[in-house]
Design a protein around this motif. Structure first.
Motif, PDB file in Angstrom:
ATOM      1  N   THR A 275       0.825  -1.205   0.000  1.00  0.00           N
ATOM      2  CA  THR A 275       0.000   0.000   0.000  1.00  0.00           C
ATOM      3  C   THR A 275       0.861   1.258   0.000  1.00  0.00           C
ATOM      4  N   ILE A 276       1.921   1.238   0.824  1.00  0.00           N
ATOM      5  CA  ILE A 276       2.823   2.404   0.871  1.00  0.00           C
ATOM      6  C   ILE A 276       3.517   2.593  -0.474  1.00  0.00           C
ATOM      7  N   LYS A 277       3.949   1.503  -1.087  1.00  0.00           N
ATOM      8  CA  LYS A 277       4.600   1.601  -2.399  1.00  0.00           C
ATOM      9  C   LYS A 277       3.656   2.203  -3.426  1.00  0.00           C
ATOM     10  N   GLY A 278       2.381   1.802  -3.375  1.00  0.00           N
ATOM     11  CA  GLY A 278       1.415   2.372  -4.300  1.00  0.00           C
ATOM     12  C   GLY A 278       1.250   3.865  -4.100  1.00  0.00           C
ATOM     13  N   VAL A 279       1.228   4.301  -2.821  1.00  0.00           N
ATOM     14  CA  VAL A 279       1.100   5.739  -2.547  1.00  0.00           C
ATOM     15  C   VAL A 279       2.321   6.497  -3.044  1.00  0.00           C
ATOM     16  N   VAL A 280       3.529   5.946  -2.801  1.00  0.00           N
ATOM     17  CA  VAL A 280       4.761   6.609  -3.256  1.00  0.00           C
ATOM     18  C   VAL A 280       4.803   6.683  -4.773  1.00  0.00           C
ATOM     19  N   ASN A 281       4.424   5.609  -5.448  1.00  0.00           N
ATOM     20  CA  ASN A 281       4.402   5.628  -6.914  1.00  0.00           C
ATOM     21  C   ASN A 281       3.421   6.659  -7.437  1.00  0.00           C
ATOM     22  N   ALA A 282       2.252   6.751  -6.776  1.00  0.00           N
ATOM     23  CA  ALA A 282       1.278   7.753  -7.197  1.00  0.00           C
ATOM     24  C   ALA A 282       1.817   9.158  -6.996  1.00  0.00           C
ATOM     25  N   ALA A 283       2.521   9.369  -5.857  1.00  0.00           N
ATOM     26  CA  ALA A 283       3.118  10.691  -5.623  1.00  0.00           C
ATOM     27  C   ALA A 283       4.172  11.006  -6.670  1.00  0.00           C
ATOM     28  N   GLY A 284       4.976   9.987  -7.064  1.00  0.00           N
ATOM     29  CA  GLY A 284       5.979  10.207  -8.117  1.00  0.00           C
ATOM     30  C   GLY A 284       5.343  10.545  -9.442  1.00  0.00           C
ATOM     31  N   VAL A 285       4.247   9.885  -9.791  1.00  0.00           N
ATOM     32  CA  VAL A 285       3.549  10.181 -11.044  1.00  0.00           C
ATOM     33  C   VAL A 285       3.025  11.605 -11.034  1.00  0.00           C
ATOM     34  N   VAL A 286       2.437  12.022  -9.884  1.00  0.00           N
ATOM     35  CA  VAL A 286       1.926  13.394  -9.795  1.00  0.00           C
ATOM     36  C   VAL A 286       3.057  14.401  -9.920  1.00  0.00           C
TER      37      VAL A 286
END
Length: 361
Positions: A275-286
């Motif tokens: 879940t944390i990895k998904g949030v970090v990846n989403a933040a990187g995409v943004v």
């Protein structure tokens, strides 16, 4: 046979100081178990809710069965007669209370049996149904009434045992977690129900029915059958209510929790990291999207320039300056704090090997 009050008091005085601290310690461990294992209180699962509803409904029915209105009639209590009253007088009084002054079939069967005092004593031990309907029982063999009464005595216990098995079965609870929560207490509840059944049977078998022969007044009569019946249904209701309480506490993680296994802990940690990895990846995409778009990049730079300006203005305020000076005068290691913050930032932004080399250097 009743235990004298003096014996009970002596046992409590002797065993109380030994058992009370252990009971308090066990209660505290049970209450602290969820916090120790990192489990939070959760809503009651639907399968456990259904099981608890069934157990409480059956317990309520058992309690209602203990009420005098649902108990078999005690003709001595109904007619306010003493035990030694002549049978004709007793049933004349009873017929006056019946609709149409007509005795029922049970009344007639009891009238034929009440010619002897022994039958009346057995009536108080086993109740009107056993004495009126037993085809092979005689007052010369009192045990015959006990053998005939055993099925009626055990019927509530067997029914309660079936309810416990049904409410805690995996077929009823369906979900694996709910089934695990209910199956933990199935054995204890079943043993309690079986234990009450054996105690009930022993209590009735060991009762001295001849003790009522000395009762000269109505208030001195021991209505054992009605007392034992109330205790029988009350004990069954108590088992069901306690089982429902245990299921509620365990299912909501308020008490009696089972610590998760190592495999479950690893699975939970892996799920949290995903879940944390998904949030970090989403933040990187943004972030990449903002940097690649000119309008968004300009708005981002404008936002941070505004924040920096506000920070500078804040640092120039009198209260902030006095706070910083006060911190410096109190010998707070500002440089040490800055150094720790720099090491932490490098540990987050750089590979582990590079951080170690730089710290060592």
């Amino acid at each position: 046979m009743a235990i004298p009050w003096g014996t009970i008091k002596s046992l409590v005085i002797f065993f109380g100081p030994l058992l009370l601290p252990k009971a308090i310690g066990y209660y505290r461990r049970v209450r602290a178990a969820p916090r120790i294992h990192g489990l939070k209180v959760r809503p009651l699962p639907a399968p456990i809710t259904r099981a608890i509803a069934i157990l409480l409904a059956v317990a309520a029915v058992f309690l209602v069965r203990t009420l005098p209105i649902f108990s078999p009639e005690n003709i001595f209590q109904t007619t306010q007669s003493r035990l030694q009253i002549p049978a004709d007088v007793l049933f004349n009084r009873l017929s006056a209370l019946r609709p149409g002054n007509t005795l029922t079939a049970t009344d007639l069967a009891l009238r034929a049996k009440f010619a002897s005092l022994e039958s009346r004593l057995l009536y108080l031990q086993h109740g009107p149904s056993v004495l009126a309907t037993c085809p092979f029982c005689t007052s010369d063999e009192p045990r015959s009434y006990l053998y005939y009464a055993i099925p009626d005595m055990l019927a509530p216990h067997l029914f309660n045992l079936l309810i416990i098995a049904f409410a805690t079965s995996s077929l009823f609870t369906s979900q694996s977690l709910a089934a695990a929560s209910t199956s933990r207490f199935r054995s204890a509840a079943s043993l309690a129900a079986v234990g009450f059944a054996f105690l009930d049977l022993y209590w009735v078998a060991a009762y001295n029915h001849t003790a009522n022969a000395r009762a000269l007044r109505l208030g001195e009569i021991d209505a054992f059958f009605w007392t034992a019946r109330a205790v029988r249904y009350g004990a069954a209701a108590l088992v069901d209510a306690l089982l429902a309480l245990l299921l509620y506490l365990a299912a909501t993680h308020r008490a009696f929790v089972t610590p998760p296994s190592p495999a479950d802990r690893v699975d939970n940690v892996a799920r949290a990291l995903g879940t944390i990895k998904g949030v970090v990846n989403a933040a990187g995409v943004v972030k990449n999207t903002v940097l690649r778009d000119e309008e968004l990049r300009a708005r981002s730079m404008s936002y941070w320039a505004h924040e920096v300006r506000l920070m500078r203005e804040m640092m120039e305020e009198r209260e902030v300056v006095e706070g910083v000076n006060d911190a410096l005068l109190n010998r707070i290691d500002i440089r040490g704090i800055e150094r720790d913050a720099e090491v932490y930032a490098k540990a987050v932004l750089m590979p582990t090997g590079e951080v170690k080399e730089e710290v060592v250097g």
